[in-house]
Design an enzyme around this catalytic site. Sequence first.
Site, PDB file in Angstrom:
ATOM      1  N   ASP A   1      31.545  58.907  62.168  1.00  0.00           N
ATOM      2  CA  ASP A   1      31.709  60.293  62.430  1.00  0.00           C
ATOM      3  C   ASP A   1      30.336  60.924  62.997  1.00  0.00           C
ATOM      4  OD1 ASP A   1      29.882  59.604  60.365  1.00  0.00           O
ATOM      5  OD2 ASP A   1      29.842  61.563  59.550  1.00  0.00           O
ATOM      6  N   GLU A   2      30.476  62.091  63.633  1.00  0.00           N
ATOM      7  CA  GLU A   2      29.292  63.065  64.012  1.00  0.00           C
ATOM      8  C   GLU A   2      28.678  62.410  65.386  1.00  0.00           C
ATOM      9  OE1 GLU A   2      27.142  64.680  60.875  1.00  0.00           O
ATOM     10  OE2 GLU A   2      28.759  66.117  60.681  1.00  0.00           O
ATOM     11  N   VAL A   3      29.388  61.420  66.077  1.00  0.00           N
ATOM     12  CA  VAL A   3      28.425  60.932  67.267  1.00  0.00           C
ATOM     13  C   VAL A   3      27.978  61.951  68.180  1.00  0.00           C
ATOM     14  CG1 VAL A   3      28.728  58.917  68.974  1.00  0.00           C
ATOM     15  CG2 VAL A   3      30.277  59.278  66.936  1.00  0.00           C
TER      16      VAL A   3
END
Length: 448
Positions: free
Chosen positions: A140-142
């Site tokens: 997630d949230e790269v």
Amino acid sequence: MRLVHLDLKGAAPRVSYLEQVFPLLSQLGANGILMEYEDMFPFKGELEILRSPYAYSEEDIERIQQLAEQHKLEVVPLVQTFGHVEFILKHEKYQHLREVERFPNSFNPHVPDTLALLKSILSQVIEKHRRSTWIHIGADEVFHLGEGMDSKSWMSHHKGDVGTMYLKHIKEVLGFLTAQYWGLRVLMWDDMLRKISVGALRVALVAHACPAAVPFLTKYVESGFEAVWFASAFKGTTGPEQAWTPLSYHLKNHLSWLKVMQAMPRLAPLRLQGIVLTGWQRYDHYSVLCELLPVSIPSLAICLQTLVNGGFTEEAKRKVLDVLGLESVQLEQSTCDGRGAFPGVEIYHMVEQVNGHLKESILKALEEESAIKGWFSPYHRKRQFGNPRNMESFGSKVLKLHEDWESFVRDLRAQLERIYFPDTVEEWMEENVNPYLDQLRDLVRDYR
């Protein structure tokens, strides 16, 4: 499945505390634990640099799994494989693997060393979790993906976009896992998938991973996914420095998920495989701690029982109160009445005191006492002069307040030390207690 997420990138509990918590989770309706070890895993060899000084030992990891098994809880290890890798990329040794040189958040997927490193991290974690049938690869949230030089040149070369690039890396990770660990099932967060087209998802992921999804469900049906997971939260989502868990907020979150669950039959053949109740301990490796686990146990109990009973019914409420040893719960005020009999209940009550009274009582003494403002101002204190007559008028009150809080804080520290390692105790005190108590300590020192 109902997995409770234990986020160990802050305030990792001692194994002796988990011994008390696991039976409770099982009683409340959980049947699995999502373990996000981060730097608490006993990495070996090349990877030893990633370990926290307080990391669990190999015996601890084994003990955790035995405990889980004893209480019919499946352990699912979580290994971040793309974003949220500050605990890796903060080290000089791995700095060359950053997507953007300045930021330690995300891997550069174009450097061959990235995949090689991930393979050895995943191998060490999976090796120590041979009983687990699932692994969670985060993903997630790269942040800043596509902003690095390598990514820019890859996109222009391959006429691709950030989504294609994201999927390419995830596919490589999944390819390694399926080739190396036959039958191991993979979970991932889905926020990065929401921006990606149905066609791209169909080609890349469908056979390999289950997204922990939010209402993007029709898209996942069209992409050909057969199963999906949901991710709710019992703590750690209402502010990076939140110290007290808002009960009605998290209950509402679970009631909304129940509505989505009830709508699932309309989305056949897509089926719901499980839900992860997330409990973030930090927003990322660098942020402050949010609510401690003992503080959020009432919230966790309410959320689990709501899922088990299909709502926060009378039965659910009864069970929560019985299991936690409480008399009643005030959802809107986020408070519980009764002494409580759950693991860490002492910390629960003491944090409530700190949260509700510490700052207030000290500021009240310092701000509202006219003798302090008039005869013991910063000007007087700096020059060390004052009229004893006026100083005596507030002295005993301030000394008593100071003594009361110091003795309270000694007890609190002792309770925290039973559950947490020294780094957590220090951090929590420095963030939540010292900013206020130090003002009082300084005043008392000057007064004396």
